[in-house]
Design a protein around this motif. Structure first.
Motif, PDB file in Angstrom:
ATOM      1  N   MET A 299      49.933 -37.545  20.659  1.00 27.65           N
ATOM      2  CA  MET A 299      49.295 -37.239  19.371  1.00 27.65           C
ATOM      3  C   MET A 299      50.171 -36.245  18.590  1.00 27.65           C
ATOM      4  N   GLU A 300      50.333 -36.556  17.332  1.00 27.87           N
ATOM      5  CA  GLU A 300      51.158 -35.719  16.466  1.00 27.87           C
ATOM      6  C   GLU A 300      50.368 -34.467  16.070  1.00 27.87           C
ATOM      7  N   GLU A 301      50.985 -33.310  16.190  1.00 28.73           N
ATOM      8  CA  GLU A 301      50.279 -32.076  15.843  1.00 28.73           C
ATOM      9  C   GLU A 301      51.233 -31.091  15.182  1.00 28.73           C
ATOM     10  N   ILE A 302      50.740 -30.463  14.109  1.00 27.49           N
ATOM     11  CA  ILE A 302      51.507 -29.417  13.429  1.00 27.49           C
ATOM     12  C   ILE A 302      50.705 -28.120  13.548  1.00 27.49           C
TER      13      ILE A 302
ATOM     14  N   ARG B 291      45.801 -25.706  12.581  1.00 32.53           N
ATOM     15  CA  ARG B 291      46.229 -26.805  13.460  1.00 32.53           C
ATOM     16  C   ARG B 291      45.893 -28.120  12.762  1.00 32.53           C
ATOM     17  N   CYS B 292      46.880 -29.012  12.720  1.00 31.68           N
ATOM     18  CA  CYS B 292      46.734 -30.275  11.986  1.00 31.68           C
ATOM     19  C   CYS B 292      47.050 -31.418  12.959  1.00 31.68           C
ATOM     20  N   LYS B 293      46.071 -32.304  13.181  1.00 32.40           N
ATOM     21  CA  LYS B 293      46.265 -33.382  14.156  1.00 32.40           C
ATOM     22  C   LYS B 293      46.095 -34.748  13.511  1.00 32.40           C
ATOM     23  N   LYS B 294      46.880 -35.697  14.031  1.00 34.39           N
ATOM     24  CA  LYS B 294      46.773 -37.077  13.534  1.00 34.39           C
ATOM     25  C   LYS B 294      46.854 -38.010  14.724  1.00 34.39           C
TER      26      LYS B 294
END
Lengths: 60, 145
Positions: A1-4, B142-145
């Motif tokens: 999963m992509e996370e920033i 926190r930013c999730k995709k």
């Protein structure tokens, strides 16, 4: 999963990108970093940065 | 006495600034063209880069403490060096209450502005975003995709 993950303190931001292999992580956050107008304090390349992104093979 | 400085953060998203102000109990007044400060420069502190004495007190928008007419205000002023806005304020005597709201050097406002900018930006990109205050005083988005 992509996370920033963006950690902000004393008017500056640290940006971490997880789940994105290769150099595309830089492109992912470039526009956002420009919005911050120079408030980024660190940009550390993780192990994933140096991994090859997965390549999709066309079905025959 | 006046000590007018800029808060260093460059504002490029007024809606994020509005949201950050609300988080701190402040109000962004769009279109207010003067901000409250001592009223004259006494020369005891260097002026912000790119500004002269005639520029002080003037702004494109202003930030104030609702219900506190004694407090100095923050001017949201077109940057002289970039394309966004700078925040100018007179912190003499704590800005009569403003410093307690925004931090000694405006860092609380800057942190909240950056956080709101991040939340708005990554939500528009389709990410699920959470914003939390950490024990050490930092804000984590926190930013999730």
């Amino acid at each position: 999963m992509e996370e920033i993950i963006i950690t902000i303190q004393n008017g500056k931001a640290k940006i971490e990108v997880k789940g994105v292999k290769g150099q595309s992580c830089k492109a992912l956050t470039k526009e956002f970093e420009e919005k911050l107008a120079g408030r980024k304090i660190s940009d550390n390349n993780t192990k994933e940065f140096y991994e090859q992104p997965e390549r999709l093979h066309a079905r025959r | 006495m006046s000590h007018v400085v800029d808060m260093e953060v460059e504002i490029t998203d007024l809606d994020a600034l509005d949201s950050a102000c609300q988080s701190l109990g402040l109000e962004l007044v769009r279109g207010q063209q003067h901000y409250k400060w001592y009223g004259r420069s006494v020369g005891d502190y260097p002026l912000p880069a790119g500004f002269n004495e005639r520029d002080l007190g003037k702004c494109e928008h202003a930030i104030r403490i609702p219900g506190n007419s004694s407090a100095y205000e923050i001017g949201v002023v077109k940057s002289r060096t970039g394309s966004g806005y700078k925040l100018l304020w007179d912190f003499w005597n704590g800005g009569y209450g403003m410093q307690a709201k925004v931090g000694n050097k405006g860092e609380k406002l800057a942190d909240n502005y950056i956080a709101k900018t991040a939340v708005r930006y990554w939500q528009k990109k389709g990410y699920r975003v959470t914003e939390t205050k950490q024990d050490n005083g930092s804000i984590q988005v926190r930013c999730k995709k």
